[in-house]
Design a protein around this motif. Structure first.
Motif, PDB file in Angstrom:
ATOM      1  N   ARG A 126     -36.816  42.430  26.950  1.00 20.19           N
ATOM      2  CA  ARG A 126     -36.734  42.287  25.428  1.00 20.19           C
ATOM      3  C   ARG A 126     -36.671  43.420  24.625  1.00 20.19           C
ATOM      4  O   ARG A 126     -35.749  43.522  23.633  1.00 20.19           O
ATOM      5  CB  ARG A 126     -38.227  41.528  24.973  1.00 20.19           C
ATOM      6  N   LEU A 127     -37.328  44.384  24.979  1.00 23.05           N
ATOM      7  CA  LEU A 127     -37.078  45.706  24.458  1.00 23.05           C
ATOM      8  C   LEU A 127     -35.701  46.485  24.409  1.00 23.05           C
ATOM      9  O   LEU A 127     -35.197  46.818  23.482  1.00 23.05           O
ATOM     10  CB  LEU A 127     -38.271  46.704  24.922  1.00 23.05           C
ATOM     11  N   SER A 128     -35.024  46.112  25.757  1.00 20.55           N
ATOM     12  CA  SER A 128     -33.784  46.623  25.812  1.00 20.55           C
ATOM     13  C   SER A 128     -32.944  45.923  25.069  1.00 20.55           C
ATOM     14  O   SER A 128     -32.001  46.362  24.412  1.00 20.55           O
ATOM     15  CB  SER A 128     -33.436  46.639  27.316  1.00 20.55           C
ATOM     16  N   GLY A 129     -32.931  44.705  24.852  1.00 22.27           N
ATOM     17  CA  GLY A 129     -32.021  43.915  24.137  1.00 22.27           C
ATOM     18  C   GLY A 129     -32.120  44.224  22.823  1.00 22.27           C
ATOM     19  O   GLY A 129     -31.069  44.221  22.027  1.00 22.27           O
ATOM     20  N   SER A 130     -33.196  44.856  22.068  1.00 19.03           N
ATOM     21  CA  SER A 130     -33.220  44.903  20.771  1.00 19.03           C
ATOM     22  C   SER A 130     -33.018  46.629  20.289  1.00 19.03           C
ATOM     23  O   SER A 130     -32.446  47.010  19.578  1.00 19.03           O
ATOM     24  CB  SER A 130     -35.107  44.762  20.232  1.00 19.03           C
ATOM     25  N   PHE A 131     -33.334  47.422  21.412  1.00 21.38           N
ATOM     26  CA  PHE A 131     -33.315  48.940  21.271  1.00 21.38           C
ATOM     27  C   PHE A 131     -32.126  49.819  22.239  1.00 21.38           C
ATOM     28  O   PHE A 131     -31.895  50.754  21.865  1.00 21.38           O
ATOM     29  CB  PHE A 131     -34.555  49.508  21.350  1.00 21.38           C
ATOM     30  N   GLY A 132     -31.733  48.997  23.339  1.00 22.56           N
ATOM     31  CA  GLY A 132     -31.168  49.882  24.283  1.00 22.56           C
ATOM     32  C   GLY A 132     -31.776  50.353  25.380  1.00 22.56           C
ATOM     33  O   GLY A 132     -32.692  50.742  24.965  1.00 22.56           O
ATOM     34  N   ASN A 133     -31.491  50.357  26.315  1.00 21.31           N
ATOM     35  CA  ASN A 133     -31.911  51.074  27.578  1.00 21.31           C
ATOM     36  C   ASN A 133     -32.370  52.580  27.524  1.00 21.31           C
ATOM     37  O   ASN A 133     -33.180  53.010  27.848  1.00 21.31           O
ATOM     38  CB  ASN A 133     -31.090  50.721  28.933  1.00 21.31           C
ATOM     39  N   ARG A 134     -31.355  53.269  26.853  1.00 20.70           N
ATOM     40  CA  ARG A 134     -31.611  54.778  26.810  1.00 20.70           C
ATOM     41  C   ARG A 134     -33.000  54.924  25.939  1.00 20.70           C
ATOM     42  O   ARG A 134     -33.801  55.891  26.186  1.00 20.70           O
ATOM     43  CB  ARG A 134     -30.445  55.448  26.272  1.00 20.70           C
ATOM     44  N   LYS A 135     -33.015  54.351  24.763  1.00 21.14           N
ATOM     45  CA  LYS A 135     -34.050  54.528  23.660  1.00 21.14           C
ATOM     46  C   LYS A 135     -35.606  54.078  24.621  1.00 21.14           C
ATOM     47  O   LYS A 135     -36.565  54.598  24.246  1.00 21.14           O
ATOM     48  CB  LYS A 135     -33.971  53.809  22.495  1.00 21.14           C
ATOM     49  N   VAL A 136     -35.325  52.831  25.069  1.00 23.70           N
ATOM     50  CA  VAL A 136     -36.631  52.440  25.753  1.00 23.70           C
ATOM     51  C   VAL A 136     -37.114  53.481  26.839  1.00 23.70           C
ATOM     52  O   VAL A 136     -38.172  53.678  27.018  1.00 23.70           O
ATOM     53  CB  VAL A 136     -36.424  51.006  26.434  1.00 23.70           C
ATOM     54  N   ALA A 137     -35.933  53.966  27.568  1.00 21.55           N
ATOM     55  CA  ALA A 137     -36.481  54.815  28.482  1.00 21.55           C
ATOM     56  C   ALA A 137     -37.250  56.192  28.029  1.00 21.55           C
ATOM     57  O   ALA A 137     -38.046  56.596  28.546  1.00 21.55           O
ATOM     58  CB  ALA A 137     -35.206  55.146  29.575  1.00 21.55           C
ATOM     59  N   ILE A 138     -36.548  56.454  26.776  1.00 28.58           N
ATOM     60  CA  ILE A 138     -37.081  57.644  26.297  1.00 28.58           C
ATOM     61  C   ILE A 138     -38.609  57.420  25.811  1.00 28.58           C
ATOM     62  O   ILE A 138     -39.345  58.169  26.226  1.00 28.58           O
ATOM     63  CB  ILE A 138     -36.366  58.046  25.103  1.00 28.58           C
ATOM     64  N   ALA A 139     -38.679  56.219  25.272  1.00 27.70           N
ATOM     65  CA  ALA A 139     -40.153  56.024  24.916  1.00 27.70           C
ATOM     66  C   ALA A 139     -41.106  55.852  26.129  1.00 27.70           C
ATOM     67  O   ALA A 139     -42.155  56.285  26.253  1.00 27.70           O
ATOM     68  CB  ALA A 139     -40.133  54.427  24.248  1.00 27.70           C
ATOM     69  N   GLY A 140     -40.654  55.204  27.375  1.00 28.27           N
ATOM     70  CA  GLY A 140     -41.193  55.115  28.524  1.00 28.27           C
ATOM     71  C   GLY A 140     -41.763  56.581  29.196  1.00 28.27           C
ATOM     72  O   GLY A 140     -42.821  56.675  29.128  1.00 28.27           O
ATOM     73  N   ALA A 141     -40.761  57.450  28.782  1.00 25.41           N
ATOM     74  CA  ALA A 141     -41.113  58.964  29.259  1.00 25.41           C
ATOM     75  C   ALA A 141     -42.201  59.605  28.375  1.00 25.41           C
ATOM     76  O   ALA A 141     -43.059  60.170  28.997  1.00 25.41           O
ATOM     77  CB  ALA A 141     -39.990  59.721  29.304  1.00 25.41           C
ATOM     78  N   LEU A 142     -41.987  59.393  27.200  1.00 26.25           N
ATOM     79  CA  LEU A 142     -43.200  59.768  26.291  1.00 26.25           C
ATOM     80  C   LEU A 142     -44.396  59.059  26.485  1.00 26.25           C
ATOM     81  O   LEU A 142     -45.579  60.041  26.387  1.00 26.25           O
ATOM     82  CB  LEU A 142     -42.571  59.646  24.985  1.00 26.25           C
ATOM     83  N   LEU A 143     -44.436  57.820  26.722  1.00 30.34           N
ATOM     84  CA  LEU A 143     -45.838  57.228  27.182  1.00 30.34           C
ATOM     85  C   LEU A 143     -46.367  57.947  28.497  1.00 30.34           C
ATOM     86  O   LEU A 143     -47.766  58.024  28.339  1.00 30.34           O
ATOM     87  CB  LEU A 143     -45.692  55.728  27.256  1.00 30.34           C
ATOM     88  N   LEU A 144     -45.423  58.128  29.531  1.00 31.93           N
ATOM     89  CA  LEU A 144     -46.146  58.469  30.613  1.00 31.93           C
ATOM     90  C   LEU A 144     -46.652  59.867  30.514  1.00 31.93           C
ATOM     91  O   LEU A 144     -47.521  60.408  30.923  1.00 31.93           O
ATOM     92  CB  LEU A 144     -44.787  58.690  31.648  1.00 31.93           C
TER      93      LEU A 144
END
Length: 400
Positions: free
Chosen positions: A266-284
């Motif tokens: 769902r997040l990827s469909g709204s924001f794109g894979n790259r932006k979701v991956a960046i968010a994941g890296a920041l959360l990690l």
């Protein structure tokens, strides 16, 4: 047909990880029974990752040339053989050989990722890769739990049960896995395609794949460093015993599976894979910075941040690899699995050494690597050179 294929591949990957996870709780104790010390336990874990580093690109490239189905079934049979060999291992050398065999056939993840990518595109592809990730996570959640329940059978008995599960998985795959031919099937082998180091060098020379491989190495290194040292941190700072630690890691696995199986698509469909991956890296990174300095009531939410970040990263980077893999999609996933395996081999060693110097150091190093992954993703630009897959053109994959 595509949904049926996806569920079948996810089942194959789940059961493969389940069989692998069943023996994990007993492996260190069996190593001690055979006269091994802590360094032998580390060698057994590292040997698996090292063998996977070498073999994954080869299996992935073979699946590009000959089709996913035969190579995946071969990998599943290899897992069954390695588990049976583990059961009969009466010496440390034989046990080490069994772990090497297991790593050599541990390419089911990369092949499964390429398999579902053949059937999907865009948001659907990210969701499918998330389901593969969730299948892996749940296999590691339920596998050790089943192994603990079967402990009265002894190490050999548990290993033979796991081997039986793996063999049944291969047989089921033979009858249920769809027959497809990827775009590169039957094509001449790429120069050096049988050499994993050449394949890795080729991928690192690709300007669009190179940053993704570095991202995968960085965040995997960060996460496994936490895995390797949290038992010590949990006991010292949070007062957790072995049972509580098992529950904590099970909770992390379940949360990651939920993220990968539903949220990330769902997040990827709204924001794109790259932006979701960046968010994941920041959360990690945030979770790693917080974890070694806080009380349990803050530490558990920090572990939640880690789990969500890792789940988002694992799926979206796989989707980004799929965008760039083109006709050699299996090889690209194989090399990405090699990058992950290398991090899993080196991460625990570095984290353990740093933990002995000062407790927060492995977590701070992991946070720095996660921030590096975010920076690489921010600066990355899609090459746009990957050929269209059958799913992208609207054409079904051809029968092999």
């Amino acid at each position: 047909m595509r949904r049926s294929a996806l569920l079948t591949v996810c089942l194959a990957v789940f059961v493969d990880m389940l069989g692998f996870g069943i023996i994990l709780p007993l492996l260190p104790f069996h190593t001690q029974d055979l006269g091994g010390t802590g360094i032998w336990v580390g060698a057994l874990l590292t040997s698996y990752a090292a063998a996977q580093f070498v073999a994954a690109p080869v299996l992935g490239s073979l699946s590009d040339r000959f089709g996913r189905r035969p190579v995946l079934i071969t990998a599943l049979l290899g897992s069954a053989i390695s588990l049976a060999l583990t059961g009969v291992a009466g010496t440390l050398a034989t046990l080490l050989l069994a772990r090497v065999v297991a790593g050599a056939f541990g390419g089911a993840i990369a092949i499964g990722q390429a398999y579902v990518s053949d059937f999907t595109v865009g948001k659907a592809r990210t969701q499918a890769l998330g389901m593969i990730g969730a299948s892996i996570g749940m296999g590691f959640v339920f596998g050790p739990a089943i192994g603990a329940l079967l402990a009265d059978l002894g190490f050999a008995g548990v290993s033979f049960v796991a081997a039986g599960v793996a063999l049944a998985n291969a047989i089921l795959g033979y009858f249920l896995l769809p027959r497809t031919t990827p775009a590169a099937a039957g094509a001449p082998a790429r120069r050096g395609g049988g050499n994993p180091l050449t394949a890795l060098r080729h991928a690192l020379g690709n300007a669009t794949l190179r940053p993704l491989l570095l991202v995968i190495f960085a965040f995997t290194f960060a996460f496994v460093g936490m895995e390797a040292t949290f038992a010590l941190l949990g006991a010292e700072r949070f007062g957790l015993d072995a049972r509580a630690l098992g529950l904590v890691f099970a909770g992390i696995g379940i949360m990651m599976a939920i993220v990968q199986g539903g949220l990330v698509g769902r997040l990827s469909g709204s924001f794109g894979n790259r932006k979701v991956a960046i968010a994941g890296a920041l959360l990690l990174a945030a979770g790693l910075v917080i974890l070694p300095f806080v009380s349990p009531w803050v530490g558990y939410p920090a572990l939640g941040l880690l789990a969500v970040g890792q789940g988002l990263l694992t799926t979206t980077t796989s989707a980004l690899i799929a965008e760039e893999g083109g006709a050699e999609l299996g090889g690209a996933f194989g090399v990405s699995q090699s990058a992950s395996a290398l991090a899993r081999a080196l991460g625990p060693l570095a984290a353990g050494a740093l933990y002995d110097v000062k407790i927060p150091l492995p977590y701070l190093l992991g946070a720095a690597l996660a921030l590096l992954a975010a920076a690489l993703l921010v600066s990355r630009r899609r090459g746009g050179t990957a050929p269209a897959t059958p799913a992208e053109t609207g054409q079904p994959a051809t029968a092999s």
